[in-house]
Design a protein around this motif. Structure first.
Motif, PDB file in Angstrom:
ATOM      1  N   UNK A  60       1.237  -1.245   0.037  1.00 57.02           N
ATOM      2  CA  UNK A  60      -0.337   0.344   0.486  1.00 57.02           C
ATOM      3  C   UNK A  60       0.652   1.147   0.074  1.00 57.02           C
ATOM      4  N   UNK A  61       0.310   2.391  -0.096  1.00 53.20           N
ATOM      5  CA  UNK A  61       0.792   3.489   0.107  1.00 53.20           C
ATOM      6  C   UNK A  61       0.190   4.670   1.208  1.00 53.20           C
ATOM      7  N   UNK A  62      -0.501   4.280   2.000  1.00 55.11           N
ATOM      8  CA  UNK A  62      -1.130   5.053   2.374  1.00 55.11           C
ATOM      9  C   UNK A  62       0.042   5.689   3.443  1.00 55.11           C
ATOM     10  N   UNK A  63      -0.495   7.057   4.152  1.00 55.87           N
ATOM     11  CA  UNK A  63       0.402   7.691   5.363  1.00 55.87           C
ATOM     12  C   UNK A  63       0.967   6.620   6.625  1.00 55.87           C
ATOM     13  N   UNK A  67       3.743   0.396   4.478  1.00 51.69           N
ATOM     14  CA  UNK A  67       3.616  -0.823   3.970  1.00 51.69           C
ATOM     15  C   UNK A  67       4.564  -0.760   2.726  1.00 51.69           C
ATOM     16  N   UNK A  68       4.555  -1.699   2.056  1.00 48.21           N
ATOM     17  CA  UNK A  68       5.121  -1.368   0.129  1.00 48.21           C
ATOM     18  C   UNK A  68       4.471  -1.201  -1.195  1.00 48.21           C
ATOM     19  N   UNK A 124       1.556   7.540  -5.276  1.00 47.82           N
ATOM     20  CA  UNK A 124       2.282   8.739  -4.998  1.00 47.82           C
ATOM     21  C   UNK A 124       2.546   9.620  -4.532  1.00 47.82           C
ATOM     22  N   UNK A 125       2.322   8.438  -2.819  1.00 47.38           N
ATOM     23  CA  UNK A 125       3.256   9.271  -2.046  1.00 47.38           C
ATOM     24  C   UNK A 125       4.889   9.112  -1.117  1.00 47.38           C
ATOM     25  N   UNK A 126       5.512   7.897  -2.541  1.00 45.06           N
ATOM     26  CA  UNK A 126       6.035   7.380  -1.699  1.00 45.06           C
ATOM     27  C   UNK A 126       7.367   7.702  -1.758  1.00 45.06           C
ATOM     28  N   UNK A 127       7.505   8.441  -2.494  1.00 44.40           N
ATOM     29  CA  UNK A 127       8.781   9.337  -1.997  1.00 44.40           C
ATOM     30  C   UNK A 127       8.691  10.628  -0.864  1.00 44.40           C
ATOM     31  N   UNK A 149       8.314  -0.295   5.302  1.00 38.34           N
ATOM     32  CA  UNK A 149       7.634  -0.202   3.798  1.00 38.34           C
ATOM     33  C   UNK A 149       8.609  -0.128   2.746  1.00 38.34           C
ATOM     34  N   UNK A 150      10.128  -0.197   2.733  1.00 38.38           N
ATOM     35  CA  UNK A 150      11.571   0.074   2.478  1.00 38.38           C
ATOM     36  C   UNK A 150      11.502  -1.580   0.844  1.00 38.38           C
ATOM     37  N   UNK A 151      12.286  -1.127  -0.114  1.00 31.30           N
ATOM     38  CA  UNK A 151      13.063  -2.723   0.003  1.00 31.30           C
ATOM     39  C   UNK A 151      14.527  -3.275   0.021  1.00 31.30           C
ATOM     40  N   UNK A 152      14.850  -4.274   1.373  1.00 35.30           N
ATOM     41  CA  UNK A 152      16.082  -4.217   1.925  1.00 35.30           C
ATOM     42  C   UNK A 152      16.565  -4.684   0.842  1.00 35.30           C
ATOM     43  N   UNK A 153      17.995  -5.017   0.880  1.00 42.82           N
ATOM     44  CA  UNK A 153      19.159  -5.882   0.150  1.00 42.82           C
ATOM     45  C   UNK A 153      20.212  -5.738   0.284  1.00 42.82           C
ATOM     46  N   UNK A 154      20.978  -7.028   0.528  1.00 36.95           N
ATOM     47  CA  UNK A 154      22.020  -7.667   0.989  1.00 36.95           C
ATOM     48  C   UNK A 154      23.345  -6.085   0.759  1.00 36.95           C
ATOM     49  N   UNK A 155      24.522  -5.882   1.904  1.00 29.90           N
ATOM     50  CA  UNK A 155      25.209  -4.543   1.152  1.00 29.90           C
ATOM     51  C   UNK A 155      25.969  -5.325   0.158  1.00 29.90           C
ATOM     52  N   UNK A 156      26.564  -6.466  -0.171  1.00 32.47           N
ATOM     53  CA  UNK A 156      26.973  -6.409  -1.340  1.00 32.47           C
ATOM     54  C   UNK A 156      26.178  -6.226  -2.650  1.00 32.47           C
TER      55      UNK A 156
END
Length: 244
Positions: A60-63, A67-68, A124-127, A149-156
């Motif tokens: 979702x994108x609610x304030x 959520x992602x 529309x609220x993502x930024x 809410x974000x997209x997490x990744x390994x540092x490498x």
């Protein structure tokens, strides 16, 4: 698996943005919530696939939802050029601390930040919600929903992705499986659509007069011009405020 989809890009959702001519654009990155994976595309081919972690609070994108968001987004800023792997960021500034993977009791944003701007009503609220693709020390959680809410990744992995994405690159977040795409030939930097709005670029810099005073500065990108091949940079080039 789902098929690779092209989408109709009509306008950039941003204050003061100049409307774009409607055109069909292929995404540069596809994030599958179902697979918990991210696919980097190069000229329509599969350049790489990385495991990720989307929100444990759903979609979702609610304030305040944490959520992602789904849909089509754009790389608006890149923060962390030349920062060391494991560099801790607070309010998008390097704190000077460096963490190892799976440091007990720690869960900050680390290594790199790829800040996304929504291009559709559904994101529309993502930024302004601060939706990023970023590194996490909680690498043991990668592969299942665990973020805020974000997209997490390994540092490498996020370091490799960061180096391959240009400002303005298109990111598609889908609830479906990743599409079946043939392997791409190795090579070029993934570029933004030719008509995309010129966003800003955040560069990791150091003020040499103030040791430890690292910061992420945000400046508009200058239009690209044809230039002669650059000479080999000196050993202190990383100290200058330059693009990665």
């Amino acid at each position: 698996m789902s098929r690779l989809r092209w989408f109709l890009l009509v306008a950039v959702v941003a204050p003061g943005a100049t409307p774009l001519r409607a055109q069909f654009v292929q995404p540069n990155v596809i994030v599958s919530v179902r697979d918990q994976k991210l696919m980097l595309l190069d000229n329509g081919g599969n350049a790489a696939v990385y495991p990720v972690s989307t929100s444990k609070f759903g979609l979702g994108d609610r304030w305040g939802s944490m959520a992602t968001p789904l849909g089509t987004l754009q790389v608006a800023q890149k923060i962390g050029d030349h920062a060391p792997v494991g560099a801790v960021f607070h309010n998008r500034r390097f704190t000077g601390e460096i963490l190892q993977p799976n440091t007990p009791g720690r869960d900050p944003i680390i290594t790199r930040i790829i800040w996304l701007r929504g291009l559709e009503t559904e994101n529309a609220h993502a930024y302004y919600r601060g939706i990023y693709i970023h590194g996490t020390p909680e690498e043991k959680t990668i592969g299942r929903p665990a973020s805020y809410g974000c997209i997490r990744m390994k540092s490498s992995d996020v370091s490799l992705l960061y180096a391959q994405l240009s400002i303005g690159a298109i990111v598609q977040i889908t609830a479906d499986h990743l599409p079946k795409v043939s392997r791409a030939a190795k090579g070029t930097l993934v570029s933004a659509p030719a008509s995309a709005r010129a966003p800003t670029h955040a560069v990791f810099t150091v003020d040499s007069s103030k040791p430890g005073a690292e910061k992420a500065s945000v400046t508009p990108l200058a239009p690209k011009t044809s230039v002669a091949p650059a000479k080999k940079s000196d050993s202190n080039a990383w100290l200058r405020n330059a693009r990665a």
